[in-house]
Write a protein that holds these residues in place. Structure first.
Motif, PDB file in Angstrom:
ATOM      1  N   GLY A 152      49.871  34.198  34.602  1.00 28.05           N
ATOM      2  CA  GLY A 152      48.747  33.401  34.141  1.00 28.05           C
ATOM      3  C   GLY A 152      47.618  34.282  33.643  1.00 28.05           C
ATOM      4  N   ARG A 153      46.439  33.695  33.612  1.00 28.46           N
ATOM      5  CA  ARG A 153      45.252  34.388  33.110  1.00 28.46           C
ATOM      6  C   ARG A 153      44.244  34.535  34.241  1.00 28.46           C
ATOM      7  N   VAL A 154      43.676  35.721  34.364  1.00 28.40           N
ATOM      8  CA  VAL A 154      42.666  35.970  35.384  1.00 28.40           C
ATOM      9  C   VAL A 154      41.358  35.312  34.934  1.00 28.40           C
ATOM     10  N   VAL A 155      40.883  34.356  35.722  1.00 27.77           N
ATOM     11  CA  VAL A 155      39.690  33.603  35.325  1.00 27.77           C
ATOM     12  C   VAL A 155      38.507  33.827  36.270  1.00 27.77           C
ATOM     13  N   GLY A 156      38.695  34.617  37.302  1.00 29.39           N
ATOM     14  CA  GLY A 156      37.587  34.882  38.212  1.00 29.39           C
ATOM     15  C   GLY A 156      37.804  36.154  38.997  1.00 29.39           C
ATOM     16  N   ILE A 157      36.763  36.960  39.121  1.00 31.23           N
ATOM     17  CA  ILE A 157      36.794  38.173  39.940  1.00 31.23           C
ATOM     18  C   ILE A 157      35.765  37.977  41.041  1.00 31.23           C
ATOM     19  N   HIS A 158      36.222  37.943  42.287  1.00 37.02           N
ATOM     20  CA  HIS A 158      35.327  37.601  43.393  1.00 37.02           C
ATOM     21  C   HIS A 158      34.774  38.825  44.117  1.00 37.02           C
ATOM     22  N   ASP A 159      35.564  39.879  44.172  1.00 36.33           N
ATOM     23  CA  ASP A 159      35.107  41.161  44.707  1.00 36.33           C
ATOM     24  C   ASP A 159      36.101  42.212  44.228  1.00 36.33           C
ATOM     25  N   GLY A 160      36.134  43.349  44.888  1.00 37.18           N
ATOM     26  CA  GLY A 160      36.972  44.435  44.387  1.00 37.18           C
ATOM     27  C   GLY A 160      38.459  44.265  44.594  1.00 37.18           C
ATOM     28  N   ILE A 219      44.086  35.064  44.569  1.00 37.37           N
ATOM     29  CA  ILE A 219      44.951  36.224  44.765  1.00 37.37           C
ATOM     30  C   ILE A 219      44.206  37.303  45.531  1.00 37.37           C
ATOM     31  N   ARG A 220      44.831  37.818  46.583  1.00 39.53           N
ATOM     32  CA  ARG A 220      44.320  38.985  47.320  1.00 39.53           C
ATOM     33  C   ARG A 220      45.261  40.142  47.038  1.00 39.53           C
ATOM     34  N   LEU A 221      44.748  41.207  46.435  1.00 42.58           N
ATOM     35  CA  LEU A 221      45.594  42.349  46.100  1.00 42.58           C
ATOM     36  C   LEU A 221      46.142  42.980  47.370  1.00 42.58           C
ATOM     37  N   ILE A 264      29.803  46.600  44.548  1.00 45.67           N
ATOM     38  CA  ILE A 264      29.638  46.001  43.231  1.00 45.67           C
ATOM     39  C   ILE A 264      30.412  46.785  42.178  1.00 45.67           C
ATOM     40  N   ARG A 265      30.395  48.108  42.302  1.00 46.92           N
ATOM     41  CA  ARG A 265      31.123  48.929  41.332  1.00 46.92           C
ATOM     42  C   ARG A 265      32.630  48.680  41.440  1.00 46.92           C
ATOM     43  N   ALA A 266      33.133  48.496  42.645  1.00 48.55           N
ATOM     44  CA  ALA A 266      34.560  48.203  42.820  1.00 48.55           C
ATOM     45  C   ALA A 266      34.923  46.891  42.131  1.00 48.55           C
ATOM     46  N   GLN A 267      34.049  45.900  42.252  1.00 44.86           N
ATOM     47  CA  GLN A 267      34.274  44.619  41.581  1.00 44.86           C
ATOM     48  C   GLN A 267      34.283  44.807  40.057  1.00 44.86           C
ATOM     49  N   GLN A 268      33.399  45.645  39.568  1.00 45.46           N
ATOM     50  CA  GLN A 268      33.352  45.919  38.130  1.00 45.46           C
ATOM     51  C   GLN A 268      34.624  46.622  37.661  1.00 45.46           C
ATOM     52  N   GLU A 269      35.157  47.499  38.487  1.00 40.68           N
ATOM     53  CA  GLU A 269      36.394  48.195  38.125  1.00 40.68           C
ATOM     54  C   GLU A 269      37.549  47.200  38.003  1.00 40.68           C
ATOM     55  N   LEU A 270      37.646  46.281  38.967  1.00 38.87           N
ATOM     56  CA  LEU A 270      38.703  45.269  38.895  1.00 38.87           C
ATOM     57  C   LEU A 270      38.514  44.383  37.665  1.00 38.87           C
ATOM     58  N   SER A 271      37.272  44.036  37.377  1.00 35.52           N
ATOM     59  CA  SER A 271      36.993  43.206  36.209  1.00 35.52           C
ATOM     60  C   SER A 271      37.397  43.912  34.920  1.00 35.52           C
ATOM     61  N   SER A 272      37.141  45.208  34.839  1.00 37.86           N
ATOM     62  CA  SER A 272      37.498  45.948  33.627  1.00 37.86           C
ATOM     63  C   SER A 272      39.012  46.030  33.444  1.00 37.86           C
ATOM     64  N   LEU A 273      39.737  46.019  34.531  1.00 41.33           N
ATOM     65  CA  LEU A 273      41.196  46.118  34.460  1.00 41.33           C
ATOM     66  C   LEU A 273      41.868  44.769  34.219  1.00 41.33           C
TER      67      LEU A 273
END
Length: 284
Positions: free
Chosen positions: A88-96, A111-113, A127-136
């Motif tokens: 599917g498509r990732v539609v939300g990033i909640h934390d890292g 989804i929990r990685l 917050i930076r960890a969340q941004q990293e997941l969002s960028s990926l």
């Protein structure tokens, strides 16, 4: 109907049930258990009927047939949970390490990685960890190899965006710890060691700020060493402070100095709104 024909009819019915009822216990545990319970009842009935003392029954044939049933049940129970993939498509990033996947049928799946544990949002580097997941993965097509369902009902798994193993990439970037309690992939430990040696991501933080997320959640949010260090720093600076010519917040080095001037030097203008807090931009 003779015994062999009756036995065979039950087996055919079971196999037919398996074909219709192959569902993932990872996503519908109640239904799966209900189907398995129904099949087990039928197996017991099959066994009771087949094991009645009748000379024409071949024991080897009976054992082989029952073995087929056992293997059939094993196939129903295990692979569906551990080999399921979601796309599917990732539609939300909640934390890292947690996101929402919009799967087929417009189903939103939390989804929990798996195997990793990123800093919590309020931790240093959270917050930076969340941004990293969002960028990926943010707003990208992805697939999840499902491993488990956790106690919060989240689907635990390995996230792939194209050829990128996102779980591993987060560890490689120093955006996540390896969750050793649940990890079964030795390669992740090697990636973590490399990131730590290179001081990537969270590994560049001062040791006092590198608190494992599981320790943070358990209440160990500030080490005693950090507390002693902070207290010592404030104590050692106190003698340096003295009332001088400073009168404005822009002249203050930090909140401690602003508080000193406000309380000890009677510089009331530092509290512009009269709420008792001087230089709020410094002391918020």
């Amino acid at each position: 109907m003779d015994d062999d024909a009756h036995h065979g009819a039950i087996l055919i019915h079971l196999e037919d049930q398996a074909g219709r009822n192959r569902i993932s216990p990872a996503h519908e545990p109640a239904r799966c258990k209900a189907h398995l319970a129904d099949i087990l009842i039928r197996v017991v009935a099959c066994r009771d009927h087949a094991t009645r003392p009748k000379p024409q029954i071949d024991d080897d044939g009976l054992d082989a047939a029952l073995l087929r049933v056992i293997l059939l049940l094993a196939c129903l129970w295990a692979p569906a949970a551990w080999s399921t993939e979601l796309q599917g498509r990732v539609v939300g990033i909640h934390d890292g390490d947690t996101l929402t996947l919009l799967a087929s049928g417009n189903q939103q799946v939390r989804i929990r990685l798996g195997s990793i544990d990123a800093p919590e949002s309020r931790q240093p580097y959270g917050i930076r960890a969340q941004q990293e997941l969002s960028s990926l993965a943010g707003r990208k097509e992805a697939r999840v190899v499902v491993e488990d369902i956790d106690r919060y009902g989240r689907t635990v798994g390995r996230l792939w965006v194209g050829a990128v193993d996102v779980n591993a990439e987060l560890v490689r970037r120093g955006a996540s710890w390896v969750y050793q309690q649940y990890n079964r992939d030795p390669a992740l430990l090697a990636l973590e060691a490399e990131a730590k040696a290179a001081k990537k991501g969270l590994w560049a933080l001062p040791p006092s700020e590198r608190i494992a997320p599981w320790a943070w959640r358990g209440g160990d949010r500030r080490s005693s060493a950090q507390e002693r260090s902070s207290a010592g720093a404030l104590h050692s600076r106190a003698p340096e402070l003295s009332c001088g010519a400073k009168r404005y917040c822009g002249q203050m080095r930090d909140c401690a100095e602003a508080r000193f001037y406000f309380s000890q030097c009677n510089v009331s203008r530092l509290d512009g709104d009269g709420d008792g807090m001087p230089c709020e931009r410094l002391c918020r």
